[in-house]
Write a protein that holds these residues in place. Structure first.
Motif, mmCIF file in Angstrom:
data_model
loop_
_atom_site.group_PDB
_atom_site.id
_atom_site.type_symbol
_atom_site.label_atom_id
_atom_site.label_comp_id
_atom_site.label_asym_id
_atom_site.label_seq_id
_atom_site.Cartn_x
_atom_site.Cartn_y
_atom_site.Cartn_z
ATOM 1 N N VAL A 110 0.843 -1.202 0.000
ATOM 2 C CA VAL A 110 0.000 0.000 0.000
ATOM 3 C C VAL A 110 0.880 1.256 0.000
ATOM 4 O O VAL A 110 0.643 2.206 -0.757
ATOM 5 N N THR A 149 2.400 1.800 -3.434
ATOM 6 C CA THR A 149 1.398 2.311 -4.377
ATOM 7 C C THR A 149 1.103 3.779 -4.114
ATOM 8 O O THR A 149 0.944 4.577 -5.032
ATOM 9 N N LEU A 150 1.059 4.104 -2.831
ATOM 10 C CA LEU A 150 0.808 5.494 -2.449
ATOM 11 C C LEU A 150 1.917 6.393 -2.998
ATOM 12 O O LEU A 150 1.655 7.469 -3.551
ATOM 13 N N THR A 151 3.175 5.931 -2.870
ATOM 14 C CA THR A 151 4.311 6.693 -3.387
ATOM 15 C C THR A 151 4.162 6.913 -4.892
ATOM 16 O O THR A 151 4.390 8.014 -5.405
ATOM 17 N N TRP A 163 -8.027 12.905 -3.510
ATOM 18 C CA TRP A 163 -7.366 12.616 -2.231
ATOM 19 C C TRP A 163 -8.391 12.462 -1.104
ATOM 20 O O TRP A 163 -8.277 11.568 -0.260
ATOM 21 N N LEU A 204 -10.078 9.162 -1.516
ATOM 22 C CA LEU A 204 -9.168 8.087 -1.113
ATOM 23 C C LEU A 204 -9.069 7.971 0.408
ATOM 24 O O LEU A 204 -9.234 6.889 0.982
ATOM 25 N N MET A 249 -6.740 1.924 -5.371
ATOM 26 C CA MET A 249 -6.008 3.196 -5.229
ATOM 27 C C MET A 249 -5.574 3.720 -6.592
ATOM 28 O O MET A 249 -5.664 4.924 -6.874
ATOM 29 N N SER A 264 -6.693 7.123 -8.412
ATOM 30 C CA SER A 264 -5.727 8.159 -8.770
ATOM 31 C C SER A 264 -6.028 8.777 -10.127
ATOM 32 O O SER A 264 -5.584 9.880 -10.428
#
Lengths: 467, 103
Positions: free
Chosen positions: A47, A50-52, A65, A68, B50, B54
């Protein structure tokens, strides 16, 4: 691909490896918890990676955002709350619920990706399969969970023309997938595949009886895995493909084991309409049975050197696990060796009974699997059957009846047998249990919890010499 | 069939084989925690959610992304938490009990 994306890919691959290693560590109860934690940390790493990536890409809008963060917070909070609060008897419905949300997420991301338009033709076929399989899992698991929770009646719900509806749904789903492969960004085939999948899931699970749930949950678990793997194809994310395949394999193995243990083909369970589950059909006794009192049983148990308990779902239904554990402790204090013989379908999902016993502090080496149990049952002075029926019926060894060929616990090999049961009601196969008429068998007619408490109270009164 | 697809299918097939090899060694005693742990593993769908979130930029996209992320997060967190709770209960016999059993 820039450096960050590449590093993230390696991190994700590492996570996939950890998932496999984590599952490998579940080969023994001594290492299993570590395996689960390893898997959890790997998930956290995936996670974070993926966030990066999405931060680096910079495509996320301000609203994105917020969506999310609130979505993740809401999901995590709900998941944690459910996991912390669930009673161990209710774990099957929770697992089923998690199957539903996993499948649901796979469907949603396929829809989101395909509707985005830039997915291309390559994603269309796996996307279609993802939507159908995920939708079936979502609705099917919700119904299964509802049945286990008692919100949806657990008896098989069959109505006229149900088969035709099921077939129609299946046909529409296939048509939807094919149409979608030809027109990937078109909402019409997408909705057809989604609707057909959802309806199929409901139509398939509704007619299945409560006692068949171990198979159903395992199968839906496998389906979720496959749906997630398909989502991996759609997004070109190998980690999803690997993780999905691992889950799919696990679900498939468990489905096969459960179906074998019930002596039924997976197909016959899916076609359903058989097996009413928990409600015993009241029927007359098969032959003369010997009725015993709790005091009689207490004497038998207290002066035995080896007792084997055969717990069935009736024990959990009566919430008698704590009383069983107390009785076990009393007997062990007197020097009686107590083991537990657990049939694969003793609970509502694979291995459920083991968790229920672990909860009341029964050490896992005392829990014997089918073959292990059958090897020691002949040395048992007393076999104590609590809330189990069909899995002990010697008729299974003979051809020509509903149980023929089903693997059973050889309870009749024990020197003496005690069966705790509310009535002479039939088990799920609707057959008389020949074990009850065995001259070695004493029947204690009572609710499992009350009976076990009474036996324990009687054992306590013995001041006889400890052996 | 193009190369990336072929690669993905290859990975899928090999991962299935690893799954069969690893899972068949898990004892029946642990089948419930196993299923709940694999349950958590398919929560990996969260990272897919995610990625989709995005690139969302309209109301429908946001709605889908919100639901997908919430489902995925519930799956991951709940799955691991309940597995850990169950595995915590599986205990080995204490030394005293071990001796008791040997007698």
């Amino acid at each position: 691909m820039n450096v960050i994306e590449e590093a993230a890919r390696y991190a994700l691959l590492g996570a996939a490896v950890c998932f496999a290693v984590g599952l490998h560590l579940m080969k023994s109860p001594a290492t299993a918890r570590r395996g689960n934690l390893l898997s959890a940390w790997a998930m956290a790493g995936a996670v974070a990676a993926t966030l990066t990536v999405i931060v680096a890409r910079g495509t996320v809008t301000g609203t994105g955002w917020i969506v999310l963060a609130t979505g993740a917070a809401l999901g995590a909070f709900t998941g944690l709350r459910l996991a912390r609060r669930v009673r161990m008897t209710a774990v099957p419905q929770l697992v089923s619920l998690f199957n539903a949300v996993g499948g649901g997420a796979a469907v949603l991301l396929a829809i989101g990706h395909l509707l985005d338009g830039d997915a291309g033709v390559r994603a269309a076929l796996p996307g279609g399969l993802d939507i159908v399989i995920g939708a079936v899992t979502f609705s099917g698991s919700l119904i299964a969970s509802g049945k286990l929770q008692g919100i949806v009646p657990s008896r098989p719900l069959v109505f006229k023309g149900a088969r035709a509806v099921t077939l129609l749904c299946a046909g529409s789903a296939v048509a939807g997938v094919l149409w979608l492969s030809a027109a990937p960004a078109d909402p019409a085939p997408l909705l057809l595949a989604l609707g057909a999948g959802l309806a199929f899931g409901v139509a398939v699970v509704l007619p299945i009886g409560g006692a068949d749930m171990p198979v159903v949950i395992s199968l839906l678990n496998a389906c979720t895995g496959i749906a997630v793997a398909m989502a991996g194809f759609v997004l070109d994310e190998q980690t999803l493909v690997i993780a999905g395949a691992l889950v799919g394999a696990s679900g498939a193995i468990l489905t096969k084991l459960m179906a074998d243990a019930m002596n039924r083909s997976i197909m016959s369970i899916i076609l359903g309409g058989f097996g009413t589950g928990d409600e015993p059909v009241l029927a007359g006794p098969a032959g003369p049975v010997r009725s015993v009192t709790a005091e009689d049983v207490a004497i038998q148990l207290a002066y035995a050197s080896r007792v084997i308990v055969v717990p069935g779902y009736g024990l959990a239904a009566a919430r008698g696990q704590q009383e069983l554990a107390q009785l076990t402790r009393l007997l062990e204090e007197r020097g009686v060796a107590v083991d537990f013989a657990i049939h694969p379908v003793a609970g509502r999902m694979p291995g459920h009974m083991n968790v229920l016993l672990a909860e009341v502090d029964v050490p896992y080496p005392r829990m014997k699997e089918l073959e292990e149990a059958n090897a020691v049952l002949q040395q048992a002075d007393v076999a104590l059957v609590v809330g189990a029926n069909d899995v002990t019926n010697p008729a299974a060894r003979r051809p020509g009846n509903a149980l023929s060929g089903m693997p059973i616990l050889d309870v009749d090999a024990a020197r003496q047998i005690v069966v705790v049961k509310r009535s002479m009601g039939h088990g799920y196969a609707g057959m008389d249990n020949e074990l009850f008429a065995d001259p070695k068998t004493g029947m204690l007619f009572a609710d499992a919890r009350t009976a076990l408490a009474a036996i324990a109270a009687a054992v306590r009164t013995f001041s006889g010499p400890k052996r | 069939m193009n190369t990336p697809m072929l690669t993905a299918v290859t990975v899928f097939a090999l991962a299935l084989l690893i799954g069969f090899a690893v899972i068949s060694k898990v004892p029946a005693t642990l089948h419930t925690p196993l299923m709940s742990a694999t349950n958590a593993v398919h929560g990996i769908v969260l990272i897919g959610a995610m990625l989709v979130a995005s690139s969302a930029d309209d109301a429908l996209g946001y709605a889908i992304a919100f639901a997908a992320v919430a489902f995925g997060a519930a799956n991951v967190v709940g799955g691991y938490a309940v597995s850990d709770r169950m595995l915590h209960m599986f205990r080995a016999p204490t030394r005293g009990e071990e001796e008791e059993a040997k007698r």
